[in-house]
Design a protein around this motif. Structure first.
Motif, PDB file in Angstrom:
ATOM      1  N   GLY A 121       0.809  -1.206   0.000  1.00  0.00           N
ATOM      2  CA  GLY A 121       0.000   0.000   0.000  1.00  0.00           C
ATOM      3  C   GLY A 121       0.844   1.259   0.000  1.00  0.00           C
ATOM      4  N   PHE A 122       0.157   2.386  -0.085  1.00  0.00           N
ATOM      5  CA  PHE A 122       0.822   3.684  -0.059  1.00  0.00           C
ATOM      6  C   PHE A 122      -0.108   4.690   0.606  1.00  0.00           C
ATOM      7  CE2 PHE A 122      -1.330   3.270  -4.195  1.00  0.00           C
ATOM      8  CZ  PHE A 122      -2.198   4.350  -4.151  1.00  0.00           C
ATOM      9  N   ALA A 123       0.484   5.758   1.110  1.00  0.00           N
ATOM     10  CA  ALA A 123      -0.272   6.903   1.609  1.00  0.00           C
ATOM     11  C   ALA A 123       0.187   8.135   0.836  1.00  0.00           C
ATOM     12  CB  ALA A 123      -0.039   7.105   3.102  1.00  0.00           C
ATOM     13  N   ARG A 124      -0.750   9.060   0.607  1.00  0.00           N
ATOM     14  CA  ARG A 124      -0.416  10.323  -0.033  1.00  0.00           C
ATOM     15  C   ARG A 124      -1.072  11.429   0.806  1.00  0.00           C
ATOM     16  NH1 ARG A 124       0.034   9.844  -6.485  1.00  0.00           N
ATOM     17  NH2 ARG A 124       1.593  11.417  -5.960  1.00  0.00           N
ATOM     18  N   ILE A 125      -0.447  11.689   1.943  1.00  0.00           N
ATOM     19  CA  ILE A 125      -0.960  12.637   2.930  1.00  0.00           C
ATOM     20  C   ILE A 125      -0.232  13.970   2.766  1.00  0.00           C
ATOM     21  CG2 ILE A 125      -1.213  13.124   5.388  1.00  0.00           C
ATOM     22  CD1 ILE A 125      -2.967  10.806   4.386  1.00  0.00           C
ATOM     23  N   ASN A 126      -0.983  15.062   2.742  1.00  0.00           N
ATOM     24  CA  ASN A 126      -0.376  16.388   2.702  1.00  0.00           C
ATOM     25  C   ASN A 126       0.207  16.693   4.089  1.00  0.00           C
ATOM     26  OD1 ASN A 126       0.147  19.207   2.759  1.00  0.00           O
ATOM     27  ND2 ASN A 126      -1.313  19.530   1.099  1.00  0.00           N
ATOM     28  N   VAL A 127       1.514  16.557   4.209  1.00  0.00           N
ATOM     29  CA  VAL A 127       2.152  16.727   5.516  1.00  0.00           C
ATOM     30  C   VAL A 127       2.297  18.197   5.905  1.00  0.00           C
ATOM     31  CG1 VAL A 127       3.402  14.550   5.280  1.00  0.00           C
ATOM     32  CG2 VAL A 127       4.498  16.673   4.561  1.00  0.00           C
ATOM     33  N   ASP A 128       2.084  19.108   4.950  1.00  0.00           N
ATOM     34  CA  ASP A 128       2.174  20.537   5.257  1.00  0.00           C
ATOM     35  C   ASP A 128       0.898  21.031   5.931  1.00  0.00           C
ATOM     36  OD1 ASP A 128       4.709  20.631   4.142  1.00  0.00           O
ATOM     37  OD2 ASP A 128       3.960  21.190   2.160  1.00  0.00           O
ATOM     38  N   THR A 129      -0.262  20.724   5.343  1.00  0.00           N
ATOM     39  CA  THR A 129      -1.531  21.191   5.900  1.00  0.00           C
ATOM     40  C   THR A 129      -2.136  20.194   6.873  1.00  0.00           C
ATOM     41  OG1 THR A 129      -2.885  20.187   4.149  1.00  0.00           O
ATOM     42  CG2 THR A 129      -1.995  22.393   3.735  1.00  0.00           C
ATOM     43  N   GLN A 130      -1.740  18.904   6.761  1.00  0.00           N
ATOM     44  CA  GLN A 130      -2.304  17.814   7.563  1.00  0.00           C
ATOM     45  C   GLN A 130      -3.833  17.742   7.432  1.00  0.00           C
ATOM     46  OE1 GLN A 130      -0.499  18.721  11.471  1.00  0.00           O
ATOM     47  NE2 GLN A 130       0.820  16.946  11.154  1.00  0.00           N
ATOM     48  N   SER A 131      -4.334  18.162   6.264  1.00  0.00           N
ATOM     49  CA  SER A 131      -5.774  18.114   6.018  1.00  0.00           C
ATOM     50  C   SER A 131      -6.250  16.711   5.661  1.00  0.00           C
ATOM     51  CB  SER A 131      -6.144  19.078   4.891  1.00  0.00           C
ATOM     52  OG  SER A 131      -5.557  18.664   3.660  1.00  0.00           O
ATOM     53  N   GLY A 132      -5.336  15.877   5.183  1.00  0.00           N
ATOM     54  CA  GLY A 132      -5.703  14.512   4.795  1.00  0.00           C
ATOM     55  C   GLY A 132      -5.062  14.137   3.477  1.00  0.00           C
ATOM     56  N   GLY A 133      -5.708  13.211   2.749  1.00  0.00           N
ATOM     57  CA  GLY A 133      -5.159  12.759   1.487  1.00  0.00           C
ATOM     58  C   GLY A 133      -5.744  11.425   1.073  1.00  0.00           C
ATOM     59  N   LEU A 134      -4.919  10.608   0.429  1.00  0.00           N
ATOM     60  CA  LEU A 134      -5.343   9.350  -0.166  1.00  0.00           C
ATOM     61  C   LEU A 134      -4.511   8.202   0.393  1.00  0.00           C
ATOM     62  CD1 LEU A 134      -7.121   8.106  -2.565  1.00  0.00           C
ATOM     63  CD2 LEU A 134      -5.032   8.282  -3.924  1.00  0.00           C
ATOM     64  N   VAL A 135      -5.157   7.048   0.615  1.00  0.00           N
ATOM     65  CA  VAL A 135      -4.470   5.828   1.026  1.00  0.00           C
ATOM     66  C   VAL A 135      -4.898   4.702   0.096  1.00  0.00           C
ATOM     67  CG1 VAL A 135      -4.281   4.062   2.838  1.00  0.00           C
ATOM     68  CG2 VAL A 135      -4.194   6.484   3.444  1.00  0.00           C
ATOM     69  N   GLY A 136      -3.938   3.948  -0.417  1.00  0.00           N
ATOM     70  CA  GLY A 136      -4.222   2.782  -1.249  1.00  0.00           C
ATOM     71  C   GLY A 136      -3.746   1.512  -0.561  1.00  0.00           C
ATOM     72  N   VAL A 137      -4.579   0.472  -0.557  1.00  0.00           N
ATOM     73  CA  VAL A 137      -4.264  -0.795   0.115  1.00  0.00           C
ATOM     74  C   VAL A 137      -4.566  -1.937  -0.859  1.00  0.00           C
ATOM     75  CG1 VAL A 137      -4.659  -2.235   2.145  1.00  0.00           C
ATOM     76  CG2 VAL A 137      -4.959   0.246   2.303  1.00  0.00           C
ATOM     77  N   PHE A 138      -3.629  -2.901  -0.962  1.00  0.00           N
ATOM     78  CA  PHE A 138      -3.758  -3.951  -1.962  1.00  0.00           C
ATOM     79  C   PHE A 138      -3.411  -5.317  -1.376  1.00  0.00           C
ATOM     80  CE2 PHE A 138      -2.808   0.049  -3.926  1.00  0.00           C
ATOM     81  CZ  PHE A 138      -3.710   0.121  -4.971  1.00  0.00           C
ATOM     82  N   ARG A 139      -4.182  -6.310  -1.780  1.00  0.00           N
ATOM     83  CA  ARG A 139      -3.901  -7.703  -1.432  1.00  0.00           C
ATOM     84  C   ARG A 139      -3.443  -8.425  -2.695  1.00  0.00           C
ATOM     85  NH1 ARG A 139      -8.411 -12.306   0.339  1.00  0.00           N
ATOM     86  NH2 ARG A 139      -6.914 -14.030   0.606  1.00  0.00           N
ATOM     87  N   GLU A 140      -2.277  -9.060  -2.615  1.00  0.00           N
ATOM     88  CA  GLU A 140      -1.689  -9.750  -3.767  1.00  0.00           C
ATOM     89  C   GLU A 140      -1.434 -11.210  -3.392  1.00  0.00           C
ATOM     90  OE1 GLU A 140      -0.686  -9.853  -7.705  1.00  0.00           O
ATOM     91  OE2 GLU A 140      -1.240  -8.001  -6.684  1.00  0.00           O
ATOM     92  N   HIS A 141      -2.507 -12.012  -3.417  1.00  0.00           N
ATOM     93  CA  HIS A 141      -2.443 -13.441  -3.080  1.00  0.00           C
ATOM     94  C   HIS A 141      -1.959 -13.679  -1.646  1.00  0.00           C
ATOM     95  CE1 HIS A 141      -3.476 -14.918  -7.046  1.00  0.00           C
ATOM     96  NE2 HIS A 141      -2.583 -14.098  -7.587  1.00  0.00           N
ATOM     97  N   ALA A 142      -2.173 -12.723  -0.756  1.00  0.00           N
ATOM     98  CA  ALA A 142      -1.835 -12.928   0.652  1.00  0.00           C
ATOM     99  C   ALA A 142      -2.828 -13.900   1.283  1.00  0.00           C
ATOM    100  CB  ALA A 142      -1.853 -11.606   1.403  1.00  0.00           C
ATOM    101  N   ALA A 143      -2.365 -14.686   2.256  1.00  0.00           N
ATOM    102  CA  ALA A 143      -3.245 -15.651   2.923  1.00  0.00           C
ATOM    103  C   ALA A 143      -4.311 -14.942   3.750  1.00  0.00           C
ATOM    104  CB  ALA A 143      -2.415 -16.584   3.805  1.00  0.00           C
ATOM    105  N   GLU A 144      -3.948 -13.824   4.379  1.00  0.00           N
ATOM    106  CA  GLU A 144      -4.894 -13.099   5.215  1.00  0.00           C
ATOM    107  C   GLU A 144      -5.827 -12.263   4.343  1.00  0.00           C
ATOM    108  OE1 GLU A 144      -1.657 -12.515   5.154  1.00  0.00           O
ATOM    109  OE2 GLU A 144      -0.745 -13.106   7.068  1.00  0.00           O
ATOM    110  N   SER A 145      -7.105 -12.266   4.702  1.00  0.00           N
ATOM    111  CA  SER A 145      -8.084 -11.493   3.927  1.00  0.00           C
ATOM    112  C   SER A 145      -8.314 -10.103   4.509  1.00  0.00           C
ATOM    113  CB  SER A 145      -9.418 -12.243   3.854  1.00  0.00           C
ATOM    114  OG  SER A 145      -9.963 -12.402   5.150  1.00  0.00           O
TER     115      SER A 145
END
Length: 205
Positions: A121-145
């Motif tokens: 995964g990745f995060a794209r958080i505006n660290v200057d304003t700390q207003s928020g941003g985008l987070v991406g999370v991905f499962r690639e054949h991991a055993a845990e769901s």
């Protein structure tokens, strides 16, 4: 050579990926993970993922960690597929206007290099304003769901809504401190899948 190009261009066509769609999506995320510590993520153009290809929304989600530009012929899409792309495009553009997240990218704590058998995964958080941003999370054949996702670089005393995808379905409301220390739970039932989350500071009334 890439660093030399970066001196003279806002964007660099980093690489093309090909082959089976799901493995191509993994390679896109792997390239973003490996190159973004040295180059701004939004300058990384990764090509050959197509709008009219298999699993095209997962491809768009994977590209959201860099510069989400896709190839392909939109005329080959169904009306519903075009509407779905429009929903994601409108949502991401609105997020960019609100948070300017495209100027930032961070690793997610506890998530390593994208690889088969794991979550990434990745995060794209505006660290200057700390207003928020985008987070991406991905499962690639991991055993845990499911996995717990924590997010850094937010105002620890501010309150944030965690909203899933362009539908903006509320997942949780947490303080910046709670997001860093406790996080929120993500469940992906398919062996290969991904989701994007909006992190938005709640305005005080």
């Amino acid at each position: 050579m890439i660093l030399s190009l970066r001196q003279h261009a806002d964007g660099n066509w980093l690489s093309n990926v090909g082959g089976w769609a799901q493995s191509a999506n993994l390679r896109v995320r792997n390239l973003g993970w490996g190159r973004s510590p040295a180059l701004p993520a939004t300058s990384l153009v990764i090509g050959n993922l197509t709008m009219d290809g298999h699993d095209h929304i997962l491809a768009l989600k994977s590209l959201a960690g860099t510069l989400p530009i896709m190839l392909g012929d939109p005329r080959k899409l169904s009306s519903e597929e075009r509407k779905e792309f429009r929903r994601y495009a409108d949502w991401l553009m609105a997020l960019e206007r609100q948070h300017r997240f495209m100027s930032f990218r961070q690793d997610l704590p506890g998530f390593g290099e994208p690889a088969t058998g794991f979550w990434d995964g990745f995060a794209r958080i505006n660290v200057d304003t700390q207003s928020g941003g985008l987070v991406g999370v991905f499962r690639e054949h991991a055993a845990e769901s499911s996995r717990t996702v924590t997010v850094r670089d937010l105002d620890p005393d501010a309150t944030y809504d965690i909203l899933c995808g362009p539908d903006r379905r509320k997942v949780a409301t947490l303080t910046g401190r709670e997001l860093e220390e406790q996080g929120f739970r993500v469940q992906l039932h398919k062996p290969v899948d991904g989701e994007l989350y909006e992190i938005t500071r709640v305005q005080e009334r």
